[in-house]
Design an enzyme around this catalytic site. Structure first.
Site, PDB file in Angstrom:
ATOM      1  N   ILE A   1       0.710  -1.087  -0.016  1.00  0.00           N
ATOM      2  CA  ILE A   1      -0.087  -0.015   0.018  1.00  0.00           C
ATOM      3  C   ILE A   1       0.760   1.276  -0.045  1.00  0.00           C
ATOM      4  O   ILE A   1       0.303   2.517  -0.368  1.00  0.00           O
ATOM      5  CB  ILE A   1      -0.965   0.011   0.919  1.00  0.00           C
ATOM      6  CG1 ILE A   1      -0.466  -0.091   2.618  1.00  0.00           C
ATOM      7  CG2 ILE A   1      -2.044  -0.994   0.979  1.00  0.00           C
ATOM      8  CD1 ILE A   1      -1.242  -0.137   3.721  1.00  0.00           C
TER       9      ILE A   1
ATOM     10  N   LYS B   1       4.738  -2.678   8.377  1.00  0.00           N
ATOM     11  CA  LYS B   1       6.108  -2.002   7.612  1.00  0.00           C
ATOM     12  C   LYS B   1       7.236  -2.865   7.538  1.00  0.00           C
ATOM     13  O   LYS B   1       7.730  -3.524   8.605  1.00  0.00           O
ATOM     14  CB  LYS B   1       6.619  -0.510   8.457  1.00  0.00           C
ATOM     15  CG  LYS B   1       7.582   0.145   7.693  1.00  0.00           C
ATOM     16  CD  LYS B   1       7.716   1.321   8.615  1.00  0.00           C
ATOM     17  CE  LYS B   1       8.749   2.482   7.762  1.00  0.00           C
ATOM     18  NZ  LYS B   1       8.938   3.636   8.553  1.00  0.00           N
TER      19      LYS B   1
ATOM     20  N   ASP C   1       9.956  15.004  11.902  1.00  0.00           N
ATOM     21  CA  ASP C   1       9.567  14.723  10.654  1.00  0.00           C
ATOM     22  C   ASP C   1       8.201  14.831  10.467  1.00  0.00           C
ATOM     23  O   ASP C   1       7.420  14.294   9.839  1.00  0.00           O
ATOM     24  CB  ASP C   1      10.112  13.453   9.983  1.00  0.00           C
ATOM     25  CG  ASP C   1      10.063  13.361   8.414  1.00  0.00           C
ATOM     26  OD1 ASP C   1      10.178  14.653   8.104  1.00  0.00           O
ATOM     27  OD2 ASP C   1      10.205  12.335   8.059  1.00  0.00           O
TER      28      ASP C   1
END
Length: 355
Positions: free
Chosen positions: A14, A37, A126
């Site tokens: 994905i 992940k 981030d």
């Protein structure tokens, strides 16, 4: 399809990123779909960041953090909640600049999530639209979840990079980050201000920090959070949240000021359909039921007073005497007889207090 490490069955790809690929996976232990992940070829520094990321277990409605991991041969994987609405970057690309009230809701939720992250002693480093995921809410209030802690820093821990190395995404980095300063929660607040400008204008901030001016109710919020001097920014995510509330941009709870706009933002399900033959939900077979009637013999009752013979080799019973104690009391501990029966191991223990 074989399950990764016996737990995660990878279904379909994905997303891809700098540290690995993200898959929709079936978690056999949690009996549900998760985002997995997968980190493939990696060096020591990347693996250390992976270990740090999977160790962050921050539970908050506006944070997506790992809740499990596994390793198999040369790959490692960690799993987190599957968020189906794409990212704020996706929404911005589909819609363009967002209404200020909608942006204020997103910023408020982001600051709540950052409050939990900072309270855990972590600086995200981030914060950007691509790392702000959205649940599927249609035209209603959005529900944002901060994700991707791959380069997060734990305060008061040794840094994994040299001082000359700058981590993060250009355009969202505070000036002191570019100069190599140690991680500080106010750096995340600078990124929040940069994100606010992008959501309001549709223009991504320049790598050198340049961005369009913002007027209106969120102008002061942007000016304060993007101050080049860290001392000019709010000193915490909670303080930034109070500044946002004072702007008047936040809509009242239960209202959707953008609802009457024919071009109102809408968060769709961004995941592709499951592969053919793959059910939307799965069930896991329960353990085989035990017999309706099962008799397990109880241990034979022991006498109120018991004399145990001296220890014999491989005896089933054992007596352990406590050291002698002067006074009126002495304690004798009698270890329990343990044996294997038809239903498993049964144990009993007794204590005898002599006066």
């Amino acid at each position: 399809m074989e399950a990764f490490a016996g737990r995660y069955q990878l279904i379909d790809l994905i997303a891809t990123g700098g540290m690995g690929s993200v898959w929709r996976a079936w978690d056999r232990r949690r009996t549900g779909y998760v985002a997995a992940k997968v980190l493939g070829q990696h060096d020591a520094a990347t693996l250390l960041r992976f270990v740090r990321e999977q160790s962050l277990r921050i539970e908050h409605p506006h944070v997506v953090a790992p809740h499990g991991w596994a390793a198999d041969d040369d790959k490692v994987v960690f799993a987190m909640d599957l968020v189906r609405g794409g990212s704020v970057a996706t929404l911005l690309g589909d819609h363009g600049p967002l209404p200020s009230s909608y942006v204020a809701v997103l910023l408020d939720q982001l600051l709540h999530g950052l409050s939990a992250v900072h309270a855990a002693g972590v600086v995200h480093r981030d914060v950007k639209p691509a790392n702000l995921l959205l649940d599927v809410t249609g035209r209603g209030w959005p529900h944002l979840r901060l994700s991707d802690f791959g380069i997060a820093a734990v305060l008061d821990e040794p840094r994994m990079t040299r001082h000359s190395t700058v981590l993060g995404t250009p355009g969202y980095l505070a000036p002191e980050q570019l100069a190599g300063a140690d991680p500080d929660p106010r750096q995340d607040l600078y990124a929040v201000g940069a994100v606010a400008v992008e959501l309001l204008t549709g223009e991504r901030p320049g790598a050198d920090g340049t961005r369009p001016a913002v007027e209106g109710p969120l102008g002061e919020f942007v000016r304060r959070t993007t101050s080049t001097d860290p001392s000019g920014r709010p000193d915490s995510a909670s303080a930034a949240g109070r500044l946002l509330a004072a702007s008047g941009a936040l809509p009242a709870a239960g209202t959707t000021p953008w609802a009457d706009d024919p071009d109102a933002p809408e968060v769709f399900d961004q995941l592709p359909p499951l592969p053919p033959g793959r059910p939307a939900t799965e069930t896991v077979a329960p353990p085989a039921p035990r017999a309706a009637t099962e008799v397990v013999a109880p241990p034979a009752p022991r006498a109120a007073m018991e004399v145990v013979a001296p220890r014999a080799p491989r005896a089933a019973t054992e007596v352990v005497a406590a050291p002698a104690v002067r006074g009126r009391r002495a304690l004798v501990v009698v270890a329990a007889t343990c044996f294997a029966g038809a239903a498993g191991l049964l144990g009993t223990a007794g204590w005898l207090l002599l006066r």
